[in-house]
Scaffold this active site. Structure first.
Site, short mmCIF file in Angstrom:
data_model
loop_
_atom_site.label_atom_id
_atom_site.label_comp_id
_atom_site.label_asym_id
_atom_site.label_seq_id
_atom_site.Cartn_x
_atom_site.Cartn_y
_atom_site.Cartn_z
N GLU A 1 68.01 68.52 74.45
CA GLU A 1 66.45 67.87 74.79
C GLU A 1 65.69 68.75 75.43
OE1 GLU A 1 63.29 66.14 74.92
OE2 GLU A 1 64.77 64.84 73.98
N LYS A 2 64.48 69.09 74.90
CA LYS A 2 63.73 70.18 75.59
C LYS A 2 62.86 69.57 76.63
CE LYS A 2 59.56 69.52 72.47
NZ LYS A 2 58.65 70.25 71.57
N LEU B 1 65.20 63.22 79.00
CA LEU B 1 66.20 62.33 78.55
C LEU B 1 65.32 60.92 78.50
CD1 LEU B 1 69.55 62.99 80.15
CD2 LEU B 1 68.77 63.77 78.05
N VAL C 1 59.93 59.99 74.40
CA VAL C 1 58.50 59.31 74.83
C VAL C 1 58.89 58.01 75.07
CG1 VAL C 1 56.58 58.55 73.43
CG2 VAL C 1 57.30 60.95 73.14
N GLY D 1 42.06 50.72 67.26
CA GLY D 1 42.43 49.39 67.84
C GLY D 1 43.74 48.92 67.17
N GLY E 1 46.49 51.39 71.45
CA GLY E 1 45.07 51.17 72.05
C GLY E 1 45.00 49.69 72.46
N GLU F 1 37.16 50.50 66.65
CA GLU F 1 38.25 50.45 65.39
C GLU F 1 37.61 50.64 64.04
OE1 GLU F 1 40.94 49.98 62.65
OE2 GLU F 1 41.51 50.17 64.68
N HIS G 1 65.17 22.13 76.47
CA HIS G 1 64.07 21.64 76.66
C HIS G 1 64.05 21.69 78.09
CE1 HIS G 1 60.76 19.01 76.55
NE2 HIS G 1 61.23 18.30 77.45
#
Length: 469
Positions: free
Chosen positions: A39-40, A43, A46, A184, A188, A206, A446
């Site tokens: 991993e650059k 961890l 994104v 949109g 966003g 949009e 319920h």
């Protein structure tokens, strides 16, 4: 400087530690493979660091602030509500840190070797991993590429202090007085809604006919209505043309219905899609075939055109969703381990954490008819559910698409509170080949929002209890 004179040999190499990569690494290790993950950046990728998790934390904070100042209908009037946004950001970061720390612990707990750096293919079974100080060659038997995607930057809207991506929006130090969102779609709308709940004057531009174009019009309209009630301005068929940065903000020009309009704000958030991270990996060195869109070509087992190399997540065809990447990661890990696994996209849920939430899985009414099915379309409103009434959250509905001949559930769409959680039952129903009668005859607690699923199924079989047919 080359640290090692000889290549380090690894059994399975995973490139990228996002929700696709780290899940693939863990599953491969569980199945007996010796796994190394590279991993650059951070961890969790994104999703955990600058996507799914921090955005939902910000959205939750926005809901709490909005509820604190808008609960008069329930007889609750709060005094002076204050917002310390620095504390909101600190809390959001604590959530991220807990999860990313958890990912590291899970990888280590499954004996996955973690390597920090950027991977570049040398040939079909070799990569060079580089960091700021050194580089090292690794030879692998199998490799899973899971490098994810990044926000698309528009030529007329280059990233800056005031022109921001979703990453920048999550890192703001103050709540903007005014914000313009270009695009949109779900990113966003989610981030725009969060800031609108925190008091930002929001404008959404949009380019299409509606916000959230991936969802049915009636579902999108509920979100549009809630946003407008919260003071947002929404312009559809709007073509953003350019931006001028001022000392304290931005001026955005857009063409709307043939007329050029100018909007001013503190920031402009650009959310027009994401681009796969495939350009700087040296994939051509390994001979990996790509599509015209820069995606990696794979088969149903996530195999690329090169034997032993797999690709998953945002860099392959299909929706850029974290849960799709995780699913594909498990499939790839199982295939490498000799299992006859392959992807089956029968039930991939799509969710928007808007107000109200939207969720969809399987076929919509239009898609089912286009596929040649004769269908029954059933609908049940949140306003007829006791739990929704008691929560003062009556906007929304569930829609169920079933095959007319036998009641097989083909698709479900939900607009309303906790749609993101409710959709899971629909996913199970579709995966398991259940009918509307199966769901209708299942006892649901319920009072609960889950009863809406049962009630919609009862509409499908022609015997609703809590609405008149």
């Amino acid at each position: 400087m080359v640290v090692g004179d000889f290549a380090v040999e690894v059994e399975t190499l995973v490139i990228g530690a996002g929700p696709g990569g780290y899940v693939a690494a863990i599953r491969a290790a569980q199945l007996g493979q010796k796994v190394t993950i590279v991993e650059k950046e951070n961890l969790g990728g994104v999703c955990l660091n600058v996507g799914c998790i921090p955005s939902k934390a910000l959205i939750a904070a926005g809901h709490k602030y909005h509820d604190a100042t808008n609960s008069e209908d329930m007889g609750i009037t709060v005094g002076n509500v204050s917002l310390d946004f620095s504390k909101v950001q600190k809390w959001k970061s604590s959530v991220v840190n807990k999860l990313t720390g958890g990912v590291e612990a899970l990888l280590k707990g499954n004996k996955v070797d973690i390597v920090r750096g950027e991977a570049f293919f040398v040939d079909e079974n070799t990569v060079r991993i580089m960091d700021e100080k050194s580089s090292q060659t690794y030879k692998f038997n199998n490799c899973i590429i899971a490098t994810g995607s990044r926000p698309i930057e528009l030529p007329a809207f280059k990233w800056s202090k005031r022109v921001i991506s979703s990453t920048g929006a999550l890192a703001l130090e103050e709540v903007p007085k005014k914000m313009i969102v270009i695009g949109g779609g779900y990113i966003g709308v989610e981030l725009g809604s969060a800031y609108a709940n925190l008091g930002t004057e929001l404008t959404i531009l949009e380019g299409g006919k509606q916000v959230l174009p991936g969802f049915e019009k009636q579902m999108s309209q509920l979100v549009t209505k809630r946003l407008k009630n919260n003071g947002a301005e929404i312009f559809t068929n709007a073509l953003a043309q350019g931006v001028e940065e001022t000392a304290n903000g931005v001026k955005v020009t857009a063409e709307i219905k043939g007329e050029t309009k100018t909007f001013e704000a503190d920031y402009v958030l650009v959310t027009v899609g994401r681009r796969p991270n495939t350009e700087e990996l040296g994939l051509e060195q390994a001979g990996i075939e790509m599509t015209d869109r820069g995606l990696v070509k794979v088969d149903k087992q996530c195999k690329t055109s090169v034997n032993g190399i797999f690709a998953i997540g945002d860099i392959v065809d299909g929706p850029a969703l974290a849960h799709k990447a995780s699913y594909e990661g498990k499939v790839a890990a199982e295939v490498i381990s000799g299992h006859p696994a392959e992807v089956d996209y029968l039930a991939i849920p799509a969710v928007v954490f808007s107000g109200p939430e939207l969720a969809s899985v399987g076929l919509t009414e239009a898609e089912a008819k286009e596929a040649g099915y004769e269908v029954i379309v059933s609908k049940f409103p949140f306003a007829a559910n006791g739990r929704a009434l008691s929560l003062n959250e009556t906007d929304g509905f569930m829609k169920m698409v079933t095959r007319k001949e036998d009641g097989l559930v083909l698709g479900v769409q939900i607009a309303g509170l906790n749609a993101s959680d409710m959709i899971s039952e629909a996913c199970v129903a579709i995966e398991a080949g259940m009918t509307a009668e199966d769901i209708a005859m299942t006892i649901h607690a319920h009072p609960s929002l889950g009863e809406i699923t049962m009630e919609t199924a009862e509409v499908a079989i022609g015997m609703p209890i809590h609405i008149v047919k």
